[in-house]
Scaffold this active site. Structure first.
Site, PDB file in Angstrom:
ATOM      1  N   LYS A  74      42.498  41.787  38.553  1.00  0.00           N
ATOM      2  CA  LYS A  74      41.638  41.003  37.667  1.00  0.00           C
ATOM      3  C   LYS A  74      42.170  40.975  36.234  1.00  0.00           C
ATOM      4  O   LYS A  74      42.077  39.951  35.548  1.00  0.00           O
ATOM      5  CB  LYS A  74      40.209  41.552  37.710  1.00  0.00           C
ATOM      6  CG  LYS A  74      39.536  41.344  39.060  1.00  0.00           C
ATOM      7  CD  LYS A  74      38.074  41.719  39.041  1.00  0.00           C
ATOM      8  CE  LYS A  74      37.449  41.613  40.436  1.00  0.00           C
ATOM      9  NZ  LYS A  74      37.579  40.279  41.047  1.00  0.00           N
TER      10      LYS A  74
ATOM     11  N   GLU B 146      42.387  34.847  43.597  1.00  0.00           N
ATOM     12  CA  GLU B 146      43.099  35.896  42.877  1.00  0.00           C
ATOM     13  C   GLU B 146      44.569  35.775  43.261  1.00  0.00           C
ATOM     14  O   GLU B 146      44.898  35.389  44.382  1.00  0.00           O
ATOM     15  CB  GLU B 146      42.574  37.274  43.280  1.00  0.00           C
ATOM     16  CG  GLU B 146      41.068  37.409  43.190  1.00  0.00           C
ATOM     17  CD  GLU B 146      40.608  38.537  42.297  1.00  0.00           C
ATOM     18  OE1 GLU B 146      41.061  38.569  41.147  1.00  0.00           O
ATOM     19  OE2 GLU B 146      39.816  39.363  42.757  1.00  0.00           O
TER      20      GLU B 146
ATOM     21  N   GLU C  46      35.517  36.966  45.110  1.00  0.00           N
ATOM     22  CA  GLU C  46      36.114  37.298  46.405  1.00  0.00           C
ATOM     23  C   GLU C  46      35.072  38.108  47.152  1.00  0.00           C
ATOM     24  O   GLU C  46      34.774  39.244  46.782  1.00  0.00           O
ATOM     25  CB  GLU C  46      37.414  38.084  46.194  1.00  0.00           C
ATOM     26  CG  GLU C  46      38.306  38.117  47.422  1.00  0.00           C
ATOM     27  CD  GLU C  46      37.981  39.289  48.331  1.00  0.00           C
ATOM     28  OE1 GLU C  46      37.281  39.053  49.349  1.00  0.00           O
ATOM     29  OE2 GLU C  46      38.395  40.401  48.041  1.00  0.00           O
TER      30      GLU C  46
END
EC number: 1.2.1.8
Length: 489
Positions: free
Chosen positions: A162, A463, A251
Site C-alpha cells: 500500500k 494493487e 482487496e
C-alpha cells in the site's frame, strides 16, 4: 509480562503515546504467549497523524521524483538487510512458519517498493496539440494524504504494497494494521524514517475497526486502500463516499475455483491444489478452495492430494522444518472449526483432518489439521462462503461449459485457475472465468508487476502493477493559448 512490552503509535517520524488511555493485547497464536500491549489511537491521535501527514507530504511532494526514488531504494536495502529479524517478528505475530516468512513476506514487500521506486521517475503527463497556436498538457499530481488499512494475514507485505505506490507518487500515508497482527508495521515505519522519508509521510495508528472508521471518514484523507472482508469493505466504501467522496481501493475476500481438466498432469494438479489450500495454513484471500475435478480423474486426483496432505509438517512456527502453523487467533480457529462442522452436517465426506490439534505443544496454540472434504455440492456452506482456513472442497464436473457456469456462480471474483495440457482450452476457460487474478498450471504467485484485485464483490481497483500507480495521482488538464483570445462578448 509481555515479550515486546508496550507498543506506541508512530507519528511524525517517531514514537508517541496515544491519548486514549486504552491498550489491547496481541498474542503468539502458536503458544498463547502475550507478545505486547498496544496503545489504541483516539480520534485526536488520528487527527494528529493526518495533520503530520499533510505537513510531511508537502515536503515529500516537493522533492524530485529521482530523490524520492533513491530514498525508497534505501528503504528496500534496509528491509533486505533486516529480513531475518523482521521474519522472526512476523512469525511470532502471525504464527506463520519461519521458512515462509523468511522467503515470502518481507521479500515480496521489498520487491514491490523497489518496483515502484523505479517507476517514480516515469510519472508523466501528456501534451495534446489543438491547433497551431493552442495546446493542452496534463500533469499527474499526488492525491495528498492516503489511508491504508491492513489485514492480519500478510501484515508487513500489505503495508509495503500500500505504501509503495502511494509514496512513489508523492503522497503520504496513515496506516492502520490489523489489531490482530500490529507489530511489523511499526518496524516498517522505522525503516522509512531511517531511509530518509520525511517525518509524517508514513504514520502508524493502532486499534480496531473504530480507528479504521475514523480514517475512512476523515475529511482530509483523499484515498483509502483497504484489505479485508467483503462486509467491512462495503462499510469502508460507504463511509468513504459519504464523508468526502474519497477514492477507494479494496482487496476483499474470495472463494476461488481451481479447475482440473481430464488431461491434466495429476501430480502437478495435486501439488497446485495442496499449495492453493494449505499455504499459510489456508489464510490467503486467493486460495483455490473450490477444487473442481473432472469426474473421470477425481479418484486418482484425490488419492494424490491425500498423499501430499500426509506429508504436511505441522509444528512450531519457529522450527525450520515446519511448513504449516497455527491459525492467527482463537476467534479464527472457532470460525474455521464451525465451517468444518457445517461440512460434516451437510453431508460432505471428510477425507482428511477435520479436527483441532491439541496433543503436546499444540494444545496451547490455535492449530487445526489440514482438512479435505470430498463429495461436495455447490449449495454447501463450505463451498459457498469464504472460510479463510485450511479446508479444501473437492467437486466433480463433466463438461467445460458446466464447470465454468458453476465456477462463476458466486458473488466473489478474486482468483481462479485451470490445470490442463490443452493450451486452447486453458485460455478459452480463463477468458470466461469471472475473476481478476488467474493462473494456468500454477497458483499463488503475485509478482510486483502483476495487478492484483477482484471482480464482483471481491474488490475495487488494483494493487501492484503500473495501473495502480496511476490511481495514486490525479490528472490536471491545462490549456495554453499562444494566439489572440477571441472574446465572446
Amino acid at each position: 509480562m509481555s515479550v515486546f512490552g508496550l507498543q506506541r503509535l508512530y507519528i511524525g517520524g517517531g514514537y508517541v503515546d496515544a491519548t486514549s488511555g486504552k491498550t489491547f493485547d496481541t498474542f503468539d497464536p502458536a503458544t498463547g504467549e502475550l507478545l505486547a500491549q498496544v496503545q489504541q489511537a483516539s480520534a485526536a491521535d488520528v487527527d494528529r497523524a493526518v495533520a503530520s501527514a499533510q505537513e510531511g507530504q508537502r515536503e515529500w511532494a516537493a522533492m524530485t521524483a529521482m530523490q524520492r526514488s533513491r530514498i525508497l531504494r534505501r528503504a528496500v536495502d534496509l528491509l533486505r538487510e533486516r529480513n531475518d529479524e523482521l521474519a522472526a517478528l512476523e512469525t511470532r505475530d502471525t504464527g506463520k512458519p519461519i521458512g515462509e516468512t523468511l522467503a515470502v513476506d518481507i521479500v515480496t514487500g521489498a520487491d514491490v517498493i523497489e518496483y515502484y521506486a523505479g517507476l517514480a521517475t516515469a510519472i508523466e503527463g501528456l501534451q495534446v496539440p489543438l491547433r497551431a497556436e493552442s495546446f493542452v498538457y496534463t500533469r499527474r499530481e499526488p492525491l495528498g494524504v492516503c489511508a491504508g488499512i491492513g489485514a492480519w494475514n500478510y501484515p508487513i507485505q500489505i503495508a509495503c504494497w500500500k505504501t509503495a505506490p502511494a509514496l512513489a507518487a508523492g503522497n503520504a500515508m496513515v496506516f492502520k494494521p490489523s489489531e490482530v497482527t500490529p507489530l511489523t508495521a511499526l518496524k516498517l515505519a522505522e525503516i522509512y524514517t531511517e531511509a530518509g522519508v520525511p517525518a509524517g509521510v508514513f504514520n502508524v495508528v493502532q486499534g480496531d475497526g473504530s480507528v479504521g472508521a475514523l480514517l475512512t471518514g476523515h475529511p482530509d484523507i483523499a484515498k483509502v486502500s483497504f484489505t479485508g472482508g467483503v462486509e467491512t469493505g462495503k462499510k469502508v466504501m460507504s463511509l468513504a463516499g459519504a464523508s468526502s467522496l474519497k477514492e477507494v481501493t479494496m482487496e476483499l475476500g474470495g472463494k476461488s475455483p481451481l479447475i482440473v481438466f481430464d488431461d491434466a498432469d495429476l501430480d502437478r494438479a495435486a501439488d497446485i491444489a495442496v499449495t492453493a489450500n494449505f499455504f499459510s495454513s489456508g489464510q490467503v484471500c486467493t486460495n483455490g478452495t473450490r477444487v473442481f475435478v473432472h469426474r473421470s480423474i477425481k479418484d486418482a486426483f484425490t488419492q494424490r492430494v491425500l498423499e501430499r496432505v500426509k506429508r504436511i509438517r505441522v509444528g512450531k512456527p519457529t522450527d525450520a522444518d515446519t511448513n504449516f502453523g497455527p491459525l492467527v487467533s482463537a476467534a479464527q480457529l472457532d470460525k474455521v472449526l464451525g465451517f468444518i462442522e457445517s461440512g460434516k452436517a451437510e453431508g460432505a465426506k471428510l477425507l482428511a483432518g477435520g479436527t483441532r490439534l491439541t496433543d503436546g505443544h499444540f494444545g496451547s496454540g490455535q492449530y487445526v489439521a489440514p482438512t479435505v472434504f470430498g463429495d461436495c455440492r455447490d449449495d454447501m456452506k463450505i463451498v459457498r462462503e469464504e472460510i479463510f482456513g485450511p479446508v479444501m472442497s473437492i467437486l466433480d464436473f463433466e463438461s467445460e461449459d458446466e464447470v465454468i457456469a458453476r465456477a462463476n456462480d458466486t458473488h466473489y471474483g478474486l482468483a481462479a485457475g485451470v490445470v490442463t495440457e490443452n493450451l486452447s482450452r486453458a485460455h478459452r476457460t480463463i477468458h470466461r472465468l469471472e475473476a481478476g487474478i488467474c493462473w494456468i498450471n500454477t497458483w499463488g504467485e503475485s509478482p510486483a508487476e502483476m495487478p492484483v484485485g477482484g471482480y464482483k464483490q471481491s474488490g475495487v481497483g488494483r494493487e501492484n502493477g503500473i495501473t495502480t500507480l496511476e490511481h495514486y495521482t490525479r490528472i490536471k488538464s491545462v490549456q495554453v493559448e499562444l494566439g489572440r483570445y477571441n472574446p465572446v462578448f
